[in-house]
Scaffold this motif. Structure first.
Motif, PDB file in Angstrom:
ATOM      1  N   MET A   1      64.958   7.833  43.373  1.00 19.58           N
ATOM      2  CA  MET A   1      63.624   7.927  43.910  1.00 19.58           C
ATOM      3  C   MET A   1      62.627   7.484  42.842  1.00 19.58           C
ATOM      4  O   MET A   1      62.783   7.812  41.680  1.00 19.58           O
ATOM      5  CB  MET A   1      63.303   9.369  44.307  1.00 19.58           C
ATOM      6  N   LYS A   2      61.642   6.743  43.291  1.00 18.42           N
ATOM      7  CA  LYS A   2      60.615   6.284  42.353  1.00 18.42           C
ATOM      8  C   LYS A   2      59.343   7.118  42.524  1.00 18.42           C
ATOM      9  O   LYS A   2      58.995   7.527  43.626  1.00 18.42           O
ATOM     10  CB  LYS A   2      60.332   4.813  42.565  1.00 18.42           C
ATOM     11  N   TYR A   3      58.697   7.355  41.381  1.00 20.90           N
ATOM     12  CA  TYR A   3      57.442   8.096  41.352  1.00 20.90           C
ATOM     13  C   TYR A   3      56.484   7.391  40.407  1.00 20.90           C
ATOM     14  O   TYR A   3      56.908   6.782  39.422  1.00 20.90           O
ATOM     15  CB  TYR A   3      57.658   9.530  40.839  1.00 20.90           C
ATOM     16  N   VAL A   4      55.198   7.513  40.713  1.00 21.30           N
ATOM     17  CA  VAL A   4      54.156   7.055  39.802  1.00 21.30           C
ATOM     18  C   VAL A   4      53.504   8.307  39.232  1.00 21.30           C
ATOM     19  O   VAL A   4      53.095   9.200  39.985  1.00 21.30           O
ATOM     20  CB  VAL A   4      53.105   6.182  40.531  1.00 21.30           C
ATOM     21  N   ALA A   5      53.451   8.387  37.920  1.00 20.46           N
ATOM     22  CA  ALA A   5      52.760   9.473  37.227  1.00 20.46           C
ATOM     23  C   ALA A   5      51.467   8.896  36.667  1.00 20.46           C
ATOM     24  O   ALA A   5      51.483   7.845  36.016  1.00 20.46           O
ATOM     25  CB  ALA A   5      53.638  10.035  36.112  1.00 20.46           C
ATOM     26  N   MET A   6      50.350   9.559  36.957  1.00 24.16           N
ATOM     27  CA  MET A   6      49.048   9.028  36.557  1.00 24.16           C
ATOM     28  C   MET A   6      48.284  10.031  35.700  1.00 24.16           C
ATOM     29  O   MET A   6      48.330  11.229  35.943  1.00 24.16           O
ATOM     30  CB  MET A   6      48.230   8.692  37.798  1.00 24.16           C
ATOM     31  N   ILE A   7      47.588   9.483  34.717  1.00 22.30           N
ATOM     32  CA  ILE A   7      46.739  10.277  33.835  1.00 22.30           C
ATOM     33  C   ILE A   7      45.318   9.744  33.967  1.00 22.30           C
ATOM     34  O   ILE A   7      45.092   8.531  33.945  1.00 22.30           O
ATOM     35  CB  ILE A   7      47.213  10.170  32.370  1.00 22.30           C
ATOM     36  N   TYR A   8      44.381  10.664  34.106  1.00 24.92           N
ATOM     37  CA  TYR A   8      42.975  10.291  34.235  1.00 24.92           C
ATOM     38  C   TYR A   8      42.235  10.599  32.948  1.00 24.92           C
ATOM     39  O   TYR A   8      42.663  11.428  32.148  1.00 24.92           O
ATOM     40  CB  TYR A   8      42.337  11.046  35.405  1.00 24.92           C
ATOM     41  N   GLY A   9      41.129   9.931  32.738  1.00 27.59           N
ATOM     42  CA  GLY A   9      40.318  10.157  31.556  1.00 27.59           C
ATOM     43  C   GLY A   9      38.875   9.841  31.836  1.00 27.59           C
ATOM     44  O   GLY A   9      38.498   9.518  32.956  1.00 27.59           O
ATOM     45  N   ASN A  10      38.076   9.934  30.805  1.00 27.11           N
ATOM     46  CA  ASN A  10      36.672   9.537  30.895  1.00 27.11           C
ATOM     47  C   ASN A  10      36.178   9.197  29.501  1.00 27.11           C
ATOM     48  O   ASN A  10      36.801   9.553  28.503  1.00 27.11           O
ATOM     49  CB  ASN A  10      35.813  10.622  31.562  1.00 27.11           C
ATOM     50  N   GLN A  11      35.080   8.501  29.444  1.00 27.89           N
ATOM     51  CA  GLN A  11      34.562   8.012  28.172  1.00 27.89           C
ATOM     52  C   GLN A  11      34.244   9.148  27.217  1.00 27.89           C
ATOM     53  O   GLN A  11      34.530   9.062  26.021  1.00 27.89           O
ATOM     54  CB  GLN A  11      33.321   7.160  28.429  1.00 27.89           C
ATOM     55  N   ALA A  12      33.687  10.240  27.723  1.00 30.21           N
ATOM     56  CA  ALA A  12      33.347  11.370  26.859  1.00 30.21           C
ATOM     57  C   ALA A  12      34.601  11.952  26.207  1.00 30.21           C
ATOM     58  O   ALA A  12      34.586  12.319  25.031  1.00 30.21           O
ATOM     59  CB  ALA A  12      32.608  12.434  27.660  1.00 30.21           C
ATOM     60  N   LYS A  13      35.691  12.013  26.959  1.00 33.78           N
ATOM     61  CA  LYS A  13      36.944  12.544  26.410  1.00 33.78           C
ATOM     62  C   LYS A  13      37.446  11.666  25.268  1.00 33.78           C
ATOM     63  O   LYS A  13      37.823  12.152  24.211  1.00 33.78           O
ATOM     64  CB  LYS A  13      38.003  12.618  27.506  1.00 33.78           C
ATOM     65  N   TRP A  14      37.456  10.335  25.475  1.00 38.41           N
ATOM     66  CA  TRP A  14      37.964   9.436  24.439  1.00 38.41           C
ATOM     67  C   TRP A  14      37.078   9.475  23.208  1.00 38.41           C
ATOM     68  O   TRP A  14      37.562   9.451  22.083  1.00 38.41           O
ATOM     69  CB  TRP A  14      38.077   8.006  24.953  1.00 38.41           C
TER      70      TRP A  14
END
Length: 120
Positions: A1-14
């Motif tokens: 089975m295939k899955y996509v794992a995604m991570i979110y961010g934002n400019q303030a975090k970086w």
């Protein structure tokens, strides 16, 4: 089975992440990638450019119509994604929980519903 794992961010975090900690963070991510590439469970890991580099492409009168920026007007944006090929949902969850920053930010996990067959 295939899955996509995604991570979110934002400019303030970086921008708040201390510059001297980036090399160690990248090393942890590289080690994670190698570990699961070696098992064959990580097909690919893709870090995306800053949201300011995103473009929207539509078709208008048969030609591309391009505008700047991400589609959503939000501070959070997709920062990276991983394509996993695993035996079960539970295994995908284990790998997602093993990601270097999963203790700080959640990893969004989506099953792949359909995959186009490669050309022979």
């Amino acid at each position: 089975m295939k899955y996509v794992a995604m991570i979110y961010g934002n400019q303030a975090k970086w921008e708040s992440f201390p510059a001297e900690e980036w090399p160690a963070a990248i090393a942890r991510q590289d080690a994670f990638n190698r570990k699961y590439q070696e098992t064959g469970e990580l097909i690919g890991a893709y870090g995306l450019a800053d949201a300011a580099a995103a473009q929207l492409v539509r078709r208008q009168d048969g030609a591309p119509a391009v505008t700047d920026g991400p589609y959503l007007e939000t501070k959070e944006y997709l920062a990276s994604f991983y394509l996993l090929d695993v035996e079960s949902l539970e295994r995908a969850q284990q790998i997602a929980a093993d990601m270097p920053f999963a203790d700080v930010d959640p990893v969004e996990l989506w099953p792949v519903l359909h995959e186009a067959a490669p050309e022979a």
